[in-house]
Scaffold this motif. Structure first.
Motif, PDB file in Angstrom:
ATOM      1  N   ALA A  38       0.841  -1.208   0.000  1.00 39.04           N
ATOM      2  CA  ALA A  38       0.000   0.000   0.000  1.00 39.04           C
ATOM      3  C   ALA A  38       0.874   1.255   0.000  1.00 39.04           C
ATOM      4  O   ALA A  38       0.577   2.224  -0.705  1.00 39.04           O
ATOM      5  CB  ALA A  38      -0.933  -0.006   1.206  1.00 39.04           C
ATOM      6  N   ALA A  39       1.952   1.241   0.757  1.00 42.23           N
ATOM      7  CA  ALA A  39       2.863   2.393   0.792  1.00 42.23           C
ATOM      8  C   ALA A  39       3.521   2.593  -0.567  1.00 42.23           C
ATOM      9  O   ALA A  39       3.642   3.725  -1.044  1.00 42.23           O
ATOM     10  CB  ALA A  39       3.916   2.195   1.878  1.00 42.23           C
ATOM     11  N   ALA A  40       3.923   1.509  -1.195  1.00 42.09           N
ATOM     12  CA  ALA A  40       4.538   1.610  -2.525  1.00 42.09           C
ATOM     13  C   ALA A  40       3.539   2.144  -3.543  1.00 42.09           C
ATOM     14  O   ALA A  40       3.879   2.984  -4.389  1.00 42.09           O
ATOM     15  CB  ALA A  40       5.068   0.249  -2.966  1.00 42.09           C
ATOM     16  N   ALA A  41       2.306   1.690  -3.453  1.00 39.11           N
ATOM     17  CA  ALA A  41       1.270   2.191  -4.373  1.00 39.11           C
ATOM     18  C   ALA A  41       1.007   3.671  -4.128  1.00 39.11           C
ATOM     19  O   ALA A  41       0.838   4.439  -5.074  1.00 39.11           O
ATOM     20  CB  ALA A  41      -0.019   1.383  -4.203  1.00 39.11           C
ATOM     21  N   GLY A  42       0.994   4.079  -2.883  1.00 37.06           N
ATOM     22  CA  GLY A  42       0.816   5.495  -2.548  1.00 37.06           C
ATOM     23  C   GLY A  42       1.958   6.341  -3.085  1.00 37.06           C
ATOM     24  O   GLY A  42       1.739   7.428  -3.626  1.00 37.06           O
ATOM     25  N   ASP A  43       3.179   5.835  -2.949  1.00 34.65           N
ATOM     26  CA  ASP A  43       4.343   6.563  -3.478  1.00 34.65           C
ATOM     27  C   ASP A  43       4.261   6.677  -4.991  1.00 34.65           C
ATOM     28  O   ASP A  43       4.554   7.738  -5.557  1.00 34.65           O
ATOM     29  CB  ASP A  43       5.647   5.856  -3.076  1.00 34.65           C
ATOM     30  N   ALA A  44       3.865   5.608  -5.646  1.00 38.71           N
ATOM     31  CA  ALA A  44       3.745   5.630  -7.109  1.00 38.71           C
ATOM     32  C   ALA A  44       2.672   6.625  -7.544  1.00 38.71           C
ATOM     33  O   ALA A  44       2.856   7.367  -8.517  1.00 38.71           O
ATOM     34  CB  ALA A  44       3.428   4.233  -7.641  1.00 38.71           C
ATOM     35  N   ALA A  45       1.565   6.663  -6.816  1.00 39.33           N
ATOM     36  CA  ALA A  45       0.492   7.606  -7.150  1.00 39.33           C
ATOM     37  C   ALA A  45       0.965   9.048  -6.944  1.00 39.33           C
ATOM     38  O   ALA A  45       0.664   9.926  -7.761  1.00 39.33           O
ATOM     39  CB  ALA A  45      -0.747   7.318  -6.307  1.00 39.33           C
ATOM     40  N   ALA A  46       1.697   9.285  -5.881  1.00 38.05           N
ATOM     41  CA  ALA A  46       2.207  10.639  -5.621  1.00 38.05           C
ATOM     42  C   ALA A  46       3.197  11.059  -6.708  1.00 38.05           C
ATOM     43  O   ALA A  46       3.170  12.201  -7.172  1.00 38.05           O
ATOM     44  CB  ALA A  46       2.875  10.696  -4.246  1.00 38.05           C
ATOM     45  N   ASP A  47       4.062  10.132  -7.109  1.00 40.62           N
ATOM     46  CA  ASP A  47       5.014  10.436  -8.182  1.00 40.62           C
ATOM     47  C   ASP A  47       4.283  10.729  -9.491  1.00 40.62           C
ATOM     48  O   ASP A  47       4.644  11.657 -10.223  1.00 40.62           O
ATOM     49  CB  ASP A  47       5.986   9.269  -8.386  1.00 40.62           C
ATOM     50  N   ALA A  48       3.258   9.951  -9.779  1.00 42.11           N
ATOM     51  CA  ALA A  48       2.486  10.171 -11.008  1.00 42.11           C
ATOM     52  C   ALA A  48       1.777  11.518 -10.965  1.00 42.11           C
ATOM     53  O   ALA A  48       1.734  12.239 -11.968  1.00 42.11           O
ATOM     54  CB  ALA A  48       1.480   9.042 -11.211  1.00 42.11           C
ATOM     55  N   ALA A  49       1.220  11.874  -9.811  1.00 40.48           N
ATOM     56  CA  ALA A  49       0.538  13.164  -9.680  1.00 40.48           C
ATOM     57  C   ALA A  49       1.517  14.312  -9.845  1.00 40.48           C
ATOM     58  O   ALA A  49       1.212  15.318 -10.491  1.00 40.48           O
ATOM     59  CB  ALA A  49      -0.172  13.247  -8.329  1.00 40.48           C
ATOM     60  N   ALA A  50       2.712  14.172  -9.273  1.00 40.44           N
ATOM     61  CA  ALA A  50       3.723  15.224  -9.418  1.00 40.44           C
ATOM     62  C   ALA A  50       4.149  15.359 -10.876  1.00 40.44           C
ATOM     63  O   ALA A  50       4.316  16.473 -11.383  1.00 40.44           O
ATOM     64  CB  ALA A  50       4.932  14.918  -8.535  1.00 40.44           C
ATOM     65  N   GLY A  51       4.294  14.234 -11.555  1.00 38.60           N
ATOM     66  CA  GLY A  51       4.651  14.266 -12.980  1.00 38.60           C
ATOM     67  C   GLY A  51       3.562  14.924 -13.809  1.00 38.60           C
ATOM     68  O   GLY A  51       3.847  15.719 -14.715  1.00 38.60           O
TER      69      GLY A  51
END
Length: 98
Positions: A38-51
């Protein structure tokens, strides 16, 4: 005989306790793994949103530059038209004086 039954029951109880501990350990490992996922998915979502935000900002900058270029070109065209009008007016006035 009674001692054998008691020893068997104690062994069975110990086996169940050990099995229960293994089950608890496995459940804890599963929960920890799920939390990590879940933490990894959250990090990936945050990175995608920043991109996506960066891409949107870049697109807005490009659009602003395009609008600025268009406005500048329109201003230049209006200035050239004004110069041409002034030139033609001067010619017409010179013709009228002759």
């Amino acid at each position: 005989m009674r001692k054998i039954i008691l020893a068997s029951m104690a062994a069975a109880a110990f086996s169940l306790t050990a099995c229960s501990e293994k089950t608890q350990d496995a459940a804890a490992d599963t929960a920890a793994s799920a939390a990590d996922d879940a933490a990894a998915a959250g990090d990936a979502a945050a990175d995608a949103a920043a991109g996506a935000a960066d891409a949107t900002a870049d697109a807005a900058q490009d659009a602003g530059n395009a609008v600025e270029g268009t406005v500048n070109a329109a201003g230049d065209a209006a200035a050239e038209a004004g110069d041409k009008i002034a030139e033609e007016t001067a010619k017409a006035e010179a013709n009228d004086k002759q």
